[in-house]
Design an enzyme around this catalytic site. Structure first.
Site, PDB file in Angstrom:
ATOM      1  N   GLY A  18      41.469  46.548  37.423  1.00 26.55           N
ATOM      2  CA  GLY A  18      41.566  45.055  37.682  1.00 26.55           C
ATOM      3  C   GLY A  18      40.759  44.109  36.871  1.00 26.55           C
ATOM      4  N   MET A  22      34.610  37.141  36.776  1.00 20.65           N
ATOM      5  CA  MET A  22      33.160  37.762  36.296  1.00 20.65           C
ATOM      6  C   MET A  22      33.247  39.033  35.781  1.00 20.65           C
ATOM      7  SD  MET A  22      30.921  36.423  39.319  1.00 20.65           S
ATOM      8  CE  MET A  22      29.313  37.006  38.588  1.00 20.65           C
ATOM      9  N   VAL A  25      37.166  45.968  36.583  1.00 20.59           N
ATOM     10  CA  VAL A  25      37.277  46.950  37.662  1.00 20.59           C
ATOM     11  C   VAL A  25      37.784  48.139  36.913  1.00 20.59           C
ATOM     12  CG1 VAL A  25      37.272  47.938  39.882  1.00 20.59           C
ATOM     13  CG2 VAL A  25      37.065  45.444  39.585  1.00 20.59           C
ATOM     14  N   ASP A 141      33.611  34.054  48.823  1.00 17.59           N
ATOM     15  CA  ASP A 141      34.691  34.027  47.917  1.00 17.59           C
ATOM     16  C   ASP A 141      35.857  34.932  48.613  1.00 17.59           C
ATOM     17  OD1 ASP A 141      36.230  33.453  45.787  1.00 17.59           O
ATOM     18  OD2 ASP A 141      35.533  35.068  44.671  1.00 17.59           O
TER      19      ASP A 141
END
Length: 742
Positions: A18, A22, A25, A141
């Site tokens: 991913g 920011m 992953v 978020d």
């Protein structure tokens, strides 16, 4: 970083799975423990930040990572470790084997998810948010990409701590240097867009956006221009989800719209309340269509884009999950329920003046008048069936009255009473009972044990006890209140008769149908004398008389009484009123039990047409009438038609109510019955087993309904020639019944 990188000599990065605003992953392996994990690596901030800022960021990261690691809830992704490697901050988390909601929608070709899945996801996320909010953590978020559903159905929220870190660094409510905001406009709350402080209710708004999208296939404001999306969140009322998907349950439509309220104080108080509302709607869906509440229209923006914060200018839309656009009528007596409890009229307080125990100065007349007006508005919302709005208003008024007048002032207690009353009518019987007890204690202390208001709240306590299944406790309270009412008000006072009606109803629930029938007849006669033979209260008690007659197998008398009630209700309330239709439905049950299935069939066919016109084809009561139609087709030997009807009703109930709802299971059993009568015993066994397994899962292995399902299964095995298995199952059921009887 790349493949096979080893972080801190322990975590080996294997595959990037991913990438976000920011960081990245990675699927990784913890070489020390030999387990698979996920590692989130935060992007370096670059040279634009000075060393002191970077130092503060690292310290905040460590603090927030510790907070995230301390969260222990099945609905929150577990954080194992955190640190810094070559200037890159990283988190080590459990590796989730599942799909996030964004991927689920994408795999579903951007079609909405099944209703039971939407409800289940909402319930699980609400539970996780309730826990994290109680720890003082706000996600900030929440979006489909941050909610993962595992293969076993467990739902987990990701990125707690990361979202808070982004807020501290300035990502969440401001633009980065590239002009892209962290967070996606499709899921941002109005207060977040405005740059205001956010709390738990901002997460609830974002959850409302998520639920809207997975329920309908599109976000609430599905626009290509980011600024238009932001204006939509701030100024435009969303279309009700049911305008996109009519099959959505009314309670779910209402919940989503309440979550999307523009002002935080108009949303549910917290995630735990939200979870209770979802559970109540799922387990006991409202049978009357919800009355749409007027939504507050926010002021129109002034001067175009300048009305939004400057940080929104030039913002892109980012990624969204998809790319395309009470009163209930009584249930079937066969299920063991009937009639209705009779509440006192909403807002009937009859509060006598009493001095407040403390010496607070009287509020200004205009302030007191304003509170009285808001109190009345809450009562009227309840009369319209808009209980959730009424609850919020009564809570606010109660808090203000307590501040101005003191906790034991009659006006404060009147508002506390309404809070409890509204909790009771929205399915929170346990919460209502606790609230009633506090009001009762105060009223006894201030007004005395025999005051009308004290007796009213004690009677409502008995009602709540009954709703909780504590019928013996309810009986004691009703008996005590009735004695006081007869002593103070007289035997024929409407409040006394209301208490006697509820006592009769409760006697039936205690398994004393003879006593319940006798008392209900007495109350019906007294109400006819005092209120008139066609008064709604009189007809409600006569309805109860008919039900107790049916429990005594006096079906002919029950039929006559139900017919009289139906005719009177049609004259007074109209042919399409839910109470009129409920009485007609009970007539159909009585006709079927009397062997007059041809008449019952004709009645149900007319009732289905009327229910469909008045309430819609997938309303629970319409489906209940269709179920009755299928049962009587079977009684007439028309088993192919009966099976087809049962299958269709079962499929709709499973979609609308869920696979484990009692009505769905009743329909599935009827499918099995039809298959058995047609000699298709192997297929019938499959259905009987599904019913028994679901009941065992929901009700427990020793519940009478579960055991009845196992009896059906054993009978089916017997028909298939599998006698040994049938005998073993019969024995097991007998042992469980014997253990339950001790």
């Amino acid at each position: 970083m790349g493949d096979s990188t080893l972080i801190q000599g322990r975590y080996r990065l294997l595959e990037r799975i991913g990438r976000g605003g920011m960081g990245e992953v990675w699927r990784a392996r913890d070489e020390s423990l030999g387990r698979r994990v996920a590692v989130k690596c935060l992007k370096p901030l670059g040279t634009g930040h000075d060393h002191s800022f970077t130092r503060v960021l690292r310290e905040r990261f460590r603090r927030e990572a510790r907070v995230a690691a301390a969260l222990q809830h099945r609905g929150v992704t577990v954080v194992h470790d955190f640190g810094e490697s070559d200037g890159v901050l990283f988190l080590v988390m459990e590796l989730l084997e599942g799909r996030d909601l964004s991927r689920l929608l994408e795999d579903n070709k951007h079609h909405p998810l099944p209703v039971p899945d939407v409800v289940d996801i909402g319930e699980q996320v609400a539970s996780a948010l309730a826990y994290t909010h109680e720890q003082g953590i706000v996600h900030r978020d929440l979006k489909p990409a941050n909610i993962v559903r595992l293969a076993d159905g467990t739902v987990k929220i990701c990125d707690f701590g990361i979202a808070r870190l982004g807020h501290d660094v300035g990502f969440t409510a401001r633009l980065t240097g590239t002009g892209i905001a962290m967070g996606t406009p499709h899921y941002m709350s109005p207060e977040q867009i405005g740059g205001d402080d956010v709390d738990r209710r901002s997460d609830l708004y974002s959850l409302g956006c998520v639920l809207y999208e997975i329920a309908t296939g599109v976000p609430p404001f599905d626009l290509d221009d980011a600024w238009a999306i932001l204006v939509g969140h701030r100024d435009t009322e969303p279309e009700p989800p049911r305008t996109h998907r009519a099959e959505l349950p009314a309670y779910l439509d209402r919940i989503i719209l309440d979550l999307l309220a523009k002002r935080p104080d108009q949303r549910p108080d917290d995630a735990r309340e939200l979870g209770r509302r979802i559970t109540a709607g799922r387990t006991a869906p409202a049978y009357a269509p919800a009355v749409p509440a007027p939504r507050t229209r926010m002021p129109e923006p002034v001067g175009g884009r300048a009305a939004l914060p400057s940080w929104t200018h030039g913002m892109t839309t980012g990624h969204k999950a998809t790319g395309t656009g009470l009163r209930s009528t009584p249930p079937d007596p066969a299920a063991g329920l009937s009639g209705e409890w009779i509440p006192r009229p909403a807002g009937d307080e009859a509060a006598a003046p009493a001095p407040a125990p403390d010496e607070r100065p009287d509020p200004a007349p205009e302030e007191a008048a304003a509170l009285a007006g808001r109190h009345s508005a809450g009562v009227n919302l309840g009369r319209l069936g808009r209980w959730e709005e009424a609850l919020a208003l009564h809570r606010a008024v109660a808090a203000e009255r307590e501040r101005l007048l003191g906790p034991d002032h009659p006006d404060t207690l009147a508002s506390r009473y309404e809070v409890a009353f509204t909790l009771s009518r929205t399915g929170y019987a346990a919460d209502a009972l606790r609230a009633y007890k506090r009001v009762a204690e105060a009223r006894i202390r201030v007004l005395g044990t025999d005051h009308a208001d004290t007796l009213a709240v004690r009677q409502e306590m008995a009602y709540a006890l009954g709703r909780l299944g504590r019928h013996a406790d309810a009986h004691q309270v009703y008996t005590s209140v009735l004695a006081a009412r007869e002593r103070v008000m007289g035997a024929d006072h409407p409040d006394t008769l209301r208490c006697r009606h509820n006592l009769a109803f409760n006697l039936g629930r205690l398994g004393r149908p003879e006593d319940a029938h006798r008392m209900a007849r007495e109350v019906a006669a007294a109400r006819a004398r005092v209120l008139g033979p066609e008064h709604p209260d009189t007809l409600v008690t006569r309805y109860e008389v008919a039900y107790e007659l049916s429990r005594l197998d006096r079906w002919q008398e029950a039929l006559v009484t139900y017919r009289e009630v139906a005719e009177a209700r049609e004259s007074a309330l109209g042919p399409d009123h839910p109470d009129t239709l409920a009485a007609r439905y009970e007539m159909g049950i009585s006709l079927g039990r009397l062997g007059r299935s041809t008449e019952a069939l004709a009645l149900y066919q007319e009732l289905i047409d009327d229910r469909t016109r008045a309430q819609g084809p997938e309303h629970p009561e319409t489906l209940r009438a269709r179920h009755g139609l299928g049962v009587n087709l079977g009684r007439l030997g028309r088993w192919e038609e009966a099976l087809a009807e049962s299958r269709e009703v079962c499929a709709i109930r499973e979609r609308v109510l869920g696979p484990d709802h009692p009505d769905t299971l009743v329909s599935r059993r009827e499918v099995a019955v039809g298959l058995g009568w047609l000699g298709r015993w192997a297929a019938a066994l499959t259905e009987y087993r599904r019913v028994a397994a679901a009941r065992e899962r929901v009700l427990g292995p020793d519940h009478p309904d579960t055991l009845a399902g196992r009896d059906d299964e054993a009978h089916c095995l017997e028909q298939l020639g599998r006698g040994a298995e049938a005998v073993e199952l019969y024995r097991r059921v007998a042992v469980q019944r014997g253990a339950g009887a001790r």
